[in-house]
Enzyme design. Structure first.
Site, PDB file in Angstrom:
ATOM      1  N   ASN A 138       0.657  -1.401  -0.150  1.00 31.03           N
ATOM      2  CA  ASN A 138       0.078   0.138  -0.014  1.00 31.03           C
ATOM      3  C   ASN A 138       0.575   1.840  -0.016  1.00 31.03           C
ATOM      4  OD1 ASN A 138      -2.099   2.149   0.592  1.00 31.03           O
ATOM      5  ND2 ASN A 138      -1.896   1.466   2.630  1.00 31.03           N
ATOM      6  N   TRP A 139       0.934   1.824  -0.903  1.00 31.48           N
ATOM      7  CA  TRP A 139       1.906   2.725  -0.833  1.00 31.48           C
ATOM      8  C   TRP A 139       1.560   4.313  -0.469  1.00 31.48           C
ATOM      9  CZ3 TRP A 139       3.662   3.641  -7.077  1.00 31.48           C
ATOM     10  CH2 TRP A 139       4.736   2.469  -7.551  1.00 31.48           C
ATOM     11  N   LYS A 140       0.394   3.840  -0.209  1.00 31.30           N
ATOM     12  CA  LYS A 140      -0.179   5.159   0.493  1.00 31.30           C
ATOM     13  C   LYS A 140      -0.142   6.381  -0.332  1.00 31.30           C
ATOM     14  CE  LYS A 140       0.023   3.093   4.963  1.00 31.30           C
ATOM     15  NZ  LYS A 140      -0.003   3.784   6.182  1.00 31.30           N
ATOM     16  N   HIS A 200      -8.822   1.212   5.191  1.00 32.00           N
ATOM     17  CA  HIS A 200      -7.950   1.574   5.820  1.00 32.00           C
ATOM     18  C   HIS A 200      -7.823   2.638   7.131  1.00 32.00           C
ATOM     19  CE1 HIS A 200      -3.524   2.614   7.024  1.00 32.00           C
ATOM     20  NE2 HIS A 200      -3.851   1.507   5.709  1.00 32.00           N
ATOM     21  N   GLU A 242      -6.702   4.925   8.569  1.00 26.56           N
ATOM     22  CA  GLU A 242      -6.379   5.793   7.101  1.00 26.56           C
ATOM     23  C   GLU A 242      -7.635   6.804   7.284  1.00 26.56           C
ATOM     24  OE1 GLU A 242      -2.964   6.001   5.714  1.00 26.56           O
ATOM     25  OE2 GLU A 242      -1.772   5.309   7.426  1.00 26.56           O
ATOM     26  N   GLU A 251      -4.498  -4.510  10.996  1.00 30.16           N
ATOM     27  CA  GLU A 251      -4.490  -3.271  10.727  1.00 30.16           C
ATOM     28  C   GLU A 251      -4.636  -2.332  11.705  1.00 30.16           C
ATOM     29  OE1 GLU A 251      -1.889  -2.459   6.875  1.00 30.16           O
ATOM     30  OE2 GLU A 251      -4.354  -0.973   7.393  1.00 30.16           O
ATOM     31  N   GLY A 282       2.647   2.426  10.533  1.00 30.28           N
ATOM     32  CA  GLY A 282       3.989   3.450  10.632  1.00 30.28           C
ATOM     33  C   GLY A 282       4.121   4.078  11.525  1.00 30.28           C
ATOM     34  N   SER A 332       3.525  -2.026   9.899  1.00 25.06           N
ATOM     35  CA  SER A 332       5.155  -1.935  10.661  1.00 25.06           C
ATOM     36  C   SER A 332       5.362  -3.655  10.033  1.00 25.06           C
ATOM     37  CB  SER A 332       6.101  -1.992  12.060  1.00 25.06           C
ATOM     38  OG  SER A 332       4.561  -0.592  12.189  1.00 25.06           O
ATOM     39  N   GLY A 340       3.358  -0.717   4.282  1.00 23.02           N
ATOM     40  CA  GLY A 340       2.921  -0.062   3.987  1.00 23.02           C
ATOM     41  C   GLY A 340       4.272   0.599   3.987  1.00 23.02           C
ATOM     42  N   GLY A 341       5.255   1.209   4.709  1.00 21.41           N
ATOM     43  CA  GLY A 341       6.094   2.253   4.062  1.00 21.41           C
ATOM     44  C   GLY A 341       7.419   1.439   3.735  1.00 21.41           C
TER      45      GLY A 341
HETATM   46  P1  13P Z   1       3.739  -0.133   7.812  1.00 23.13           P
HETATM   47  O1  13P Z   1       3.406  -0.578   7.161  1.00 23.13           O
HETATM   48  O2  13P Z   1       3.677   1.928   7.162  1.00 23.13           O
HETATM   49  O3  13P Z   1       3.543   0.672   8.445  1.00 23.13           O
HETATM   50  O4  13P Z   1       2.022   0.597   6.918  1.00 23.13           O
HETATM   51  C1  13P Z   1       0.536   0.087   7.444  1.00 23.13           C
HETATM   52  C2  13P Z   1      -0.365   0.222   6.965  1.00 23.13           C
HETATM   53  O5  13P Z   1      -1.249   0.520   6.562  1.00 23.13           O
HETATM   54  C3  13P Z   1      -0.723  -0.477   5.366  1.00 23.13           C
HETATM   55  O6  13P Z   1      -1.717  -0.673   4.711  1.00 23.13           O
END
Ligand code: 13P
Length: 264
Positions: free
Chosen positions: A16-18, A103, A105, A175, A181, A219, A240-241
């Site tokens: 997930n590149w966000k 998600h 967010e 999640e 993050g 994470s 994510g990251g």
């Molecule tokens: P991180 O891997 O950056 O913690 O993010 C997880 C996430 O929200 C994937 O959708």
């Protein structure tokens, strides 16, 4: 009690590149991922969910590879006067396979209720996109012992809106909000416990729903991926990251391959 043989489910790792990426950097990353996954065993599936404007670029670069692409959200509406929204059908036009819905967010910053998330999952399914339905508790909810109540209600709202056949086509991602993050992943025991709970909830919807992929997100790094993916009810990850760094993302995909072997 006799030990039941562990069920063999293939692994799925989705990036997930966000809100990250620009054309030039995307090209290098997508090409590296497409190349890198060629070495993985067939029972590991890999996906990337990119910002909407880059769906065309992603389609052009990943077409013919074994990486599936998708979006990070879709509208709860089919079409109409909804300025700024993107319909599931528009995402499907780019031969996408996935749409993340719900998600944390989006729930936290855009006020998405579980009912809206359920509508989004329905819109995705209607155009043959696989919705990756995200659920997760905040730190406060975990500390007050409300984890199962919260994730159970988030999942139930989606399952209630779907037929058994539709529900069998979703992916669920657990999640925990406090792990996203933050560098602070859930332990494999914490994650497995919630996954087992979610698995039972899915099974209660119908036998065909019990085996939908259950991803862990929050994470995930090359250092902790193998241990997480070794758990009986963790079928892969939503990353994510670490999905923005080709080496890390491919290492996590490789850890899924190892996890698939252990689970078998
Ligand atoms: P991180 O891997 O950056 O913690 O993010 C997880 C996430 O929200 C994937 O959708």
């Amino acid at each position: 009690m006799t030990k039941q043989p562990t069920k063999q489910r293939s692994k799925l790792v989705v990036g997930n590149w966000k809100m990250h990426g620009r054309l030039a950097a995307n090209a290098a990353l997508l090409e590296a991922v497409a190349r890198g996954v060629q070495a993985l065993p067939a029972d590991v599936r890999v996906g990337v969910c990119v910002p909407f404007p880059y769906l065309a670029q992603t389609q052009a670069l990943l077409g013919g590879s074994r990486v599936v692409w998708g979006a990070q959200d879709v509208s709860a509406h089919e079409q109409g006067a909804y300025t700024g929204e993107v319909a599931a059908g528009m995402v499907a036009d780019f031969e996408a396979g996935f749409a993340i819905v719900g998600h944390s967010e989006r729930r936290a910053y855009h006020g998405e209720s579980s009912e809206v998330v359920a509508q989004k999952a329905q819109r995705a399914l209607a155009v043959r996109l696989t919705p990756i339905v995200c659920v997760g508790e905040t730190l406060e909810e975990r500390e007050s012992g409300a984890t199962e109540r919260v994730v159970g209600a988030q999942l139930d709202a989606v399952l209630a809106a779907l037929s058994v056949e539709e529900a069998a086509c979703i992916v669920v991602a657990y999640e925990p909000v406090w792990a996203i993050g933050t560098g602070k992943s859930a332990t494999s025991e914490q994650a497995q416990q919630v996954h087992a709970f979610l698995r039972a909830r899915l099974a209660a919807k119908g036998a065909q729903v019990a085996d939908v992929p259950l991803l862990y997100g929050g994470s995930v790094k090359p250092e902790n991926a193998a241990e997480l993916f070794r758990q009986a009810d963790i079928d892969g990850g939503l990353i994510g990251g670490a999905s923005l760094k080709e080496g890390d993302f491919l290492a996590i995909c490789a850890a899924a391959a190892a996890g698939a072997r252990v689970a078998g």
